[in-house]
Write an enzyme that holds these catalytic residues in place. Structure first.
Site, PDB file in Angstrom:
ATOM      1  N   GLY A  69       0.796  -1.221   0.000  1.00  0.00           N
ATOM      2  CA  GLY A  69       0.000   0.000   0.000  1.00  0.00           C
ATOM      3  C   GLY A  69       0.825   1.267   0.000  1.00  0.00           C
ATOM      4  N   THR A  70       1.940   1.273   0.718  1.00  0.00           N
ATOM      5  CA  THR A  70       2.768   2.487   0.768  1.00  0.00           C
ATOM      6  C   THR A  70       3.319   2.822  -0.602  1.00  0.00           C
ATOM      7  OG1 THR A  70       3.341   2.200   3.101  1.00  0.00           O
ATOM      8  CG2 THR A  70       4.845   3.502   1.746  1.00  0.00           C
ATOM      9  N   ASN A 156      -7.693   4.646   9.061  1.00  0.00           N
ATOM     10  CA  ASN A 156      -7.068   3.496   9.699  1.00  0.00           C
ATOM     11  C   ASN A 156      -7.041   3.589  11.212  1.00  0.00           C
ATOM     12  OD1 ASN A 156      -5.082   5.628   8.883  1.00  0.00           O
ATOM     13  ND2 ASN A 156      -3.731   4.431  10.207  1.00  0.00           N
ATOM     14  N   GLN A 184      -7.659   0.231   4.000  1.00  0.00           N
ATOM     15  CA  GLN A 184      -8.492  -0.330   5.064  1.00  0.00           C
ATOM     16  C   GLN A 184      -9.889  -0.711   4.581  1.00  0.00           C
ATOM     17  OE1 GLN A 184      -7.570  -1.051   8.187  1.00  0.00           O
ATOM     18  NE2 GLN A 184      -5.514  -0.199   7.994  1.00  0.00           N
ATOM     19  N   GLY A 205      -2.048  -5.882   0.223  1.00  0.00           N
ATOM     20  CA  GLY A 205      -2.364  -7.285   0.387  1.00  0.00           C
ATOM     21  C   GLY A 205      -2.424  -7.757   1.818  1.00  0.00           C
ATOM     22  N   CYS A 334       2.523   1.973  11.759  1.00  0.00           N
ATOM     23  CA  CYS A 334       3.656   2.640  11.116  1.00  0.00           C
ATOM     24  C   CYS A 334       4.269   3.717  12.010  1.00  0.00           C
ATOM     25  CB  CYS A 334       3.208   3.269   9.796  1.00  0.00           C
ATOM     26  SG  CYS A 334       2.627   2.057   8.602  1.00  0.00           S
TER      27      CYS A 334
END
Length: 400
Positions: A69-70, A156, A184, A205, A334
């Site tokens: 995702g990042t 999130n 999310q 994923g 994170c």
């Protein structure tokens, strides 16, 4: 008894996704190679891309595979900005919600510091929901100078669902593209990605049951992106590097299963969340549930319960829960260990003292009634010890 209530950080890998990954990586072959082994890997890759596209309601050519995702958020935000600026250097404005995940937030701040972007923060209410009317006004103020708008589909930390479709319509009405962080939301909220109309949209994923290191950026047909990685020109020339066929295979299985399960699982998991919320408030009437009202249909992720407890430190709560075999978090994984209040809580007006006592419980497909029972059983002791520790610290500071 071990209880896992941190699915928003990562959720266990699905056995079916693990099998798909193992089958692909033990076969071998580079998907870009022209020999037989390479063609086998390419077939796995393209069949996986097609499966991801079907599940998400988009075309296979719109799926750019990433390492998570990042990376997808970086490619969406930076890629859109660079492409828009290249076609018209006046386009320096970036409209962004202040409650974004750091994968987006830090991209936007980097564009401001390194590329001269003018960041305009979209107003949010006390639940973290973007004000659509205010966003429309900001878009209409100077659309010719606006590179993009970026807003997550669901938060999130506090779980609030954003009015993304409305924001996309408002932005497109004045010719501005939109990036959406859907990390999310996919697998938990209704609606195909094509229906949202976003120009780029990030998927991760490991939030769905695929391994860490798998993800995708959905790029709508006709949308121009500047590459962030350069090399062999894989993935439509915007994401160079040997494509991981194993990660793609696992992602395809996880996305397909999560989307298929969504109508039933979202209802089941929301009931667990609501039961935990009721139990928490019964045990500690002073606790405050942050984010959108769980009782408002579609306003909040079914997986998320975010609570602030007065007179406590979130880290103390986390460690005390952990000592009892219950895994929770204080917010985004994170930023774990960062000794400052969450930027999301600051943006929605939560004071520093209240924000310090924040805790996030997040559910997933493996969550059960027994998980809720255990969390509620240990909560009184956890709160008592956390408050006693905070009082001792306060007393020590006052004495000094």
């Amino acid at each position: 008894m071990s209880v896992y209530l941190d699915h928003a950080a990562t959720t266990p890998v699905r056995p079916t996704a693990a099998q798909a990954w193992l089958g692909a990586v033990t076969t071998g072959g580079n998907p870009s190679s022209l020999h037989g082994d390479g063609r086998v890997a390419r077939r796995t890759l393209e069949e996986s891309r097609e499966a991801v596209a079907r599940a998400l309601g988009v075309g296979p050519s719109e799926v750019v595979l990433t390492a998570g995702g990042t990376e997808a958020d970086n490619l969406g935000v930076k890629g859109l900005y660079a492409a828009r600026q290249r076609s018209d250097p006046r386009r320096t404005r970036v409209l962004c919600s202040p409650v974004e995940h750091h994968a987006v937030l830090d991209c936007v701040l980097w564009l401001e510091q390194e590329r001269g972007a003018q960041v305009v923060w979209l107003p949010v209410d006390a639940t973290g929901r973007v004000d659509v009317a205010a966003a429309r006004d900001l878009l209409e103020q100077d659309p010719d100078a606006t590179a993009l708008l970026t807003c997550m589909w669901a938060n999130n930390e506090v779980g609030t669902v954003q009015p993304v479709a409305e924001l996309v319509r408002a932005a497109h009405a004045v010719g501005v593209p939109v990036h959406v962080d859907a990390v999310q939301a996919v697998g938990w909220l209704e609606g195909s990605l094509s229906a949202l109309g976003a120009d780029t949209l990030a998927v991760s994923g490991h939030k769905l049951g695929a391994p860490v290191g798998s993800g995708a950026l959905v790029v709508r047909r006709g949308v121009e992106l500047e590459a962030v990685l350069h090399g062999g020109g894989q993935e439509r020339g915007v994401r160079s590097g040997t494509v991981d066929a194993g990660a793609a295979a696992a992602l395809a299985v996880a996305v397909a299963e999560a989307v298929a399960e969504q109508p039933v699982e979202s209802v089941r998991v929301a009931a667990l969340r609501d039961r935990l919320a009721a139990g928490v408030l019964a045990l500690d009437p002073g606790a405050v549930v942050r984010g959108a009202d769980p009782g408002e249909p579609g306003a909040r992720l079914p997986t998320n319960l975010h609570v602030t407890f007065s007179g406590c430190e979130g880290d103390s709560l986390l460690y005390l829960f952990d000592a009892q075999g219950v895994s929770v978090s204080t917010g985004s994984a994170c930023r774990a260990g960062v000794p400052e209040p969450s930027h999301v809580l600051r943006a929605i007006g939560v004071g520093e003292d209240d924000a310090r006592g924040a805790l996030r419980f997040s559910f997933g497909r493996t969550s059960s009634e027994e998980d809720v029972d255990r969390a509620l059983a240990v909560l009184p002791g956890v709160l008592a010890r956390a408050r006693a520790a905070a009082a001792r610290v306060a007393g020590t500071v006052a004495a000094s």
